[in-house]
Enzyme design. Sequence first.
Site, short mmCIF file in Angstrom:
data_model
loop_
_atom_site.label_atom_id
_atom_site.label_comp_id
_atom_site.label_asym_id
_atom_site.label_seq_id
_atom_site.Cartn_x
_atom_site.Cartn_y
_atom_site.Cartn_z
CD GLU A 90 12.59 22.85 43.46
OE1 GLU A 90 10.56 23.24 43.43
OE2 GLU A 90 13.06 23.68 43.90
CG ASP A 100 16.63 23.94 43.18
OD1 ASP A 100 15.25 22.96 41.61
OD2 ASP A 100 15.65 23.74 43.78
CD GLU A 147 18.28 28.00 42.89
OE1 GLU A 147 16.78 28.67 43.19
OE2 GLU A 147 18.75 28.06 43.36
CD GLN A 206 22.14 27.83 45.67
OE1 GLN A 206 23.24 28.48 46.41
NE2 GLN A 206 20.92 27.45 45.90
CG ASN A 235 19.25 22.55 47.06
OD1 ASN A 235 19.66 21.23 47.48
ND2 ASN A 235 18.37 23.22 47.31
#
Length: 290
Positions: free
Chosen positions: A102, A104, A106, A119, A121
Amino acid sequence: MRFFFLIGIFHLNLIQISLASVISTGDFTKDFFVTWSPSHVNTSNDGLARRLILDKESGSGIASNDMFLFGEIDMQIKLIPGYSAGTVVAFYLTSDQPNRDEIDFEFLGTVPGQPYILQTNVFADGFDDREERITLWFDPTEDFHTYSILWNLHQIVFMVDWVPIRTYRNHADKGVAYPRWQPMSLKISLWDGDSWATNGGKDKIDWSKGPFIASFKNYKIDACVWKGNPRFCRSKSSTNWWNNDRSSSLTWMQRRLFKWVRKHHLIYEYCQDSKRFHNNLPKECSLPKY
């Protein structure tokens, strides 16, 4: 002024190298399906703009029809204005497997007077704990801005208005997990994260300020559509431009912009959190970022 001049030059260069293979130029009705609460997803008549809604009843989400293995994805996003504490807008690639990969973005809601926190990740082979957080150098609620993921055999680059804010390099040869085999779909969602998202969960969602609305438009998917053969997506070619040497590392201009973001806007990096990892930082923390 010099900073924005560099961004302009880099943007022109990016356009030149990315014209080779555009999968889509932005019709949500053709490229996405609704995964969560159709009543909370609004689409313009021409399909070129979409809004996700969060209220006390439900959040919302959409996902791409196709899955991809490497490429670049750009999305213009306008975040929730005003009081948005506790909300999370997620824009990410995911393989949806038990040992999922994944990538990400966010966006963590905020209270008036405080900046939005972005954020990022990376999950690889089911493991994450690779969060980084930055503040943005503009108000992301006033207008649309472009958020991009470049993912190839060599590196993952997170970009904001073509400024690289984070990299995650392929150090698989040194024992570091890297997303390189699992195809991923593109997902976007808006949801209630007030147990953790804003000020460590201390600032909660105020439902009287809702509904909370995030807007999306002008996306571009320039990626290898998964057809079951990883060799096709892993090859170097004019179509798979992202796997060529030119995209294997940050350019000198990108490195300058990257360092500027890290110096002025980085507020959390997992590689600096020795306490979290009991003084045993992940292996990639001691390896080159580009």
